[in-house]
Write an enzyme that holds these catalytic residues in place. Structure first.
Site, PDB file in Angstrom:
ATOM      1  CG  ASP A   1      34.414  50.842  48.461  1.00 55.38           C
ATOM      2  OD1 ASP A   1      34.034  49.723  48.089  1.00 55.38           O
ATOM      3  OD2 ASP A   1      35.518  51.326  48.166  1.00 55.38           O
TER       4      ASP A   1
ATOM      5  CG  ASP B   1      35.106  45.172  48.208  1.00 56.63           C
ATOM      6  OD1 ASP B   1      36.145  45.623  47.711  1.00 56.63           O
ATOM      7  OD2 ASP B   1      35.094  44.248  49.054  1.00 56.63           O
TER       8      ASP B   1
ATOM      9  CD  GLU C   1      37.357  44.706  43.835  1.00 56.51           C
ATOM     10  OE1 GLU C   1      38.498  44.986  44.172  1.00 56.51           O
ATOM     11  OE2 GLU C   1      36.563  44.116  44.596  1.00 56.51           O
TER      12      GLU C   1
ATOM     13  CG  HIS D   1      42.137  50.808  47.617  1.00 62.60           C
ATOM     14  ND1 HIS D   1      41.265  50.923  46.550  1.00 62.60           N
ATOM     15  CD2 HIS D   1      41.731  49.732  48.320  1.00 62.60           C
ATOM     16  CE1 HIS D   1      40.378  49.960  46.618  1.00 62.60           C
ATOM     17  NE2 HIS D   1      40.624  49.218  47.675  1.00 62.60           N
ATOM     18  CG  ASP D   2      42.919  46.783  46.342  1.00 64.55           C
ATOM     19  OD1 ASP D   2      43.110  46.995  47.556  1.00 64.55           O
ATOM     20  OD2 ASP D   2      41.799  46.499  45.880  1.00 64.55           O
TER      21      ASP D   2
HETATM   22  C1  NOJ Z   1      38.790  44.641  47.261  1.00 66.49           C
HETATM   23  C2  NOJ Z   1      39.242  45.907  47.898  1.00 66.49           C
HETATM   24  O1  NOJ Z   1      39.576  46.844  46.916  1.00 66.49           O
HETATM   25  C3  NOJ Z   1      40.385  45.551  48.803  1.00 66.49           C
HETATM   26  O2  NOJ Z   1      41.054  46.675  49.289  1.00 66.49           O
HETATM   27  C4  NOJ Z   1      39.863  44.681  49.905  1.00 66.49           C
HETATM   28  O3  NOJ Z   1      40.934  44.250  50.714  1.00 66.49           O
HETATM   29  C5  NOJ Z   1      39.126  43.471  49.364  1.00 66.49           C
HETATM   30  N1  NOJ Z   1      38.261  43.781  48.267  1.00 66.49           N
HETATM   31  C6  NOJ Z   1      38.276  42.844  50.437  1.00 66.49           C
HETATM   32  O4  NOJ Z   1      37.201  43.678  50.732  1.00 66.49           O
END
Ligand code: NOJ
Length: 539
Positions: A98, A194, A250, A324-325
């Site tokens: 990441d 990210d 992302e 994970h989100d």
């Molecule tokens: C996206 C990530 O996937 C998430 O888990 C994170 O909290 C935010 N970006 C901030 O880095």
């Protein structure tokens, strides 16, 4: 058709904290991952993406990095990492990391220096303003925090412990390139990036449209900023072009047209971007007053189709239903039914783009039955809880909303066995273990030829056997059907026809003549799909 390894591979995402704990401290670690590499090889995946494992105060579970070149001690050491990378490569797999460079931790030495004065060597490495505007942070509260030493505010669209780097500053970019080369020279195989569409901001910092919480929405001013593509081209020139990597961005909120600007082959920026809007649209959030909307399958599949066909114009996409989100997809779409988990596997593995499987998805892992605020660990979940309480939601309503968007649902430990702590740790897990480990776990699913895990293995194998599953162009079938998601993938004389029933009812649906190559039921019924049936036919 330009063949490339990352278009043919299947990526498996590991949230290291919850994958496998080798030392009994209740937290997953790198040695724990090494112990499970044979499991992953057997599953058939070929690339592993690790969520952040760097040194961090863990305010946002590692997305707040205080040293990019160290491993967080809870996960292990740099020697453990080197060993992991060797072991991954020895098995013919690849590893991507990441890359979190929209922000650092406030405990990073760069920020520690930057905040001391307006004149220090790193004074302009972060975004400082004399006055805040109305922007809110995605994690609650204002997006600006005051620092006495500078009599100024710094920007953080995430937590106050995640100050945003100032990408306008050339020295920042150079420091990032150098750090990326450090990992590249170790031999990693790429980065998941990210918040990559957030690196360039509108530096006039206009107020945003108010959310339900009263704070202004920063999104239009912090996404796809005016210099974003200059930065990414520079990144490509300085770093990415030197390695045979997979890079995936992302890009929350991006349209397919915007996505293509990041991944068009002729643009020399990134390789892939996630189909983001379809999953984000399913989340109740402060922006919509935490309103719960039923899943509109027609809109969902049309949006996914728009992405896949949009990126066919010279780019490449990445398909996922979990990370994970997000909450667990089988809970979101399929009432925790294993048949639905198999149907969703068919979606991810047969849509167009590189598939990303999130740890446990291959078991049909479900949401956690949360009943209390104290069970949550994620700062966003806690802040959403507080927001909803302020908005007058009852506890039941809050729990309902969190079942649809609480990130902890996807962060509970991987279920290896039905034993204590699901075989994840010999100690006490850092977060609740789902009681359904009794039936949903690797050990029992490995023995059951009809399990979700067995289906994933088969589906991955079949995906590899059909060029059309990897490279076939995508065409949506019966686009307004709100119960069935069906499409074709065609390349070089082969067409795969895929139909997925998203309901727990029989649905009338014609399946064309051809050879059935995959399905979660025996045979094919004429003109009907059974509850949560998925079928792939080669025509
Ligand atoms: C996206 C990530 O996937 C998430 O888990 C994170 O909290 C935010 N970006 C901030 O880095």
């Amino acid at each position: 058709m330009e063949r490339t390894w990352w278009k043919e591979d299947v990526v498996y995402q590991i949230w290291p904290r919850s994958f496998n704990d080798s030392n009994g401290d209740g937290i997953g670690d790198l040695n724990g991952i090494i112990q499970k590499l044979d499991y992953l090889k057997e599953l058939g995946i070929s690339v592993i993406w690790l969520n952040p494992i760097y040194q961090s105060p863990m305010d946002d579970m590692g997305y707040d990095i205080s040293d990019y070149r160290k491993i967080w001690p809870g996960f292990g050491t740099m020697e453990d990492f080197d060993q992991l990378l060797r072991e991954v490569h020895r098995r013919g797999m690849r590893l991507i990391m990441d890359l979190v460079v929209n922000h650092t931790s406030d405990e990073h030495p760069w920020f520690q220096e930057s905040k001391t004065s307006r004149t220090n060597g790193k004074a302009d490495w972060y975004i400082w303003r004399d006055e805040p505007n109305n922007w809110g942070s995605y994690f609650g509260g204002s997006a600006w925090t005051y620092v006495k030493e500078r009599s100024q505010y710094y920007l953080h669209t995430f937590s106050r412990k995640q100050p945003e780097l100032n990408w306008e500053c050339e020295a920042v970019r150079e420091a990032v390139w150098e750090m990326m080369r450090f990992w590249g020279d170790k031999g990693i195989d790429g980065f998941r990036m990210d918040v990559v569409n957030g690196l360039s901001k509108d530096t006039s910092f206009p107020d945003g449209k108010p959310w339900s919480t009263g704070f202004g929405d920063p999104t239009p001013y912090v996404k796809n900023g005016p210099k974003i593509h200059d930065y990414l081209r520079e990144m490509n020139q300085e770093v990415l072009s030197r390695y045979d990597w997979l890079t995936v961005g992302e890009g929350s909120g991006n349209t397919p047209e915007e996505g293509l600007l990041y991944v068009g082959r002729d643009r020399h920026e990134l390789d892939e971007c996630f189909i983001f809007t379809t999953m984000e649209a399913l989340k109740p959030s402060p922006a919509n007053g935490y309103r719960i909307e039923p899943v509109d399958l027609a809109a969902f599949k049309q949006e996914r189709a728009r992405w896949m066909t949009g990126l066919e114009r010279g780019g490449w996409s990445s398909c996922y239903l979990e990370n994970h989100d997000l909450v667990r997809s089988v809970s979101r779409f399929g009432k925790d039914d294993p048949l639905a988990a198999k149907m969703l596997a068919t979606v991810v593995l047969f849509e167009e783009g590189t598939p990303y499987i999130y740890m446990g998805e291959e078991l049909g892992m479900t949401n956690y039955p949360f009943t209390d605020k104290a069970q949550f660990r994620d700062l966003q979940g806690k802040s959403d809880w507080d927001n909803m309480e302020r908005l007058g939601f009852s506890k039941d309503q809050i729990l309902k909303v969190l079942q649809l968007q609480g990130r902890d649902n996807g962060r509970t430990p991987m279920q290896w066995t039905s034993g204590a702590e699901a075989g994840f740790t010999t100690g006490k897990s850092w977060i609740g273990v789902n009681p359904n480990k009794q039936t949903i776990n690797v050990k029992s699913e490995e023995k059951d030829p009809d399990s979700v895990l067995a289906f994933y293995k088969q589906a991955i194998r079949i995906r590899r056997q059909h060029l059309a599953a990897q490279y076939g162009s995508f065409s949506l079938v019966d686009k307004d059907n709100g119960q069935v998601y069906a499409w074709t993938r065609s390349v070089d004389g082969e067409t795969l026809f895929v139909a997925c029933n998203f309901t727990d009812q029989m649905q009338p649906f014609p399946i064309p003549e051809g050879k059935k190559v995959l399905g979660n039921y025996d045979g094919i019924l004429k003109g009907q799909l059974r509850p949560y049936e998925a079928v792939v036919v080669s025509c």
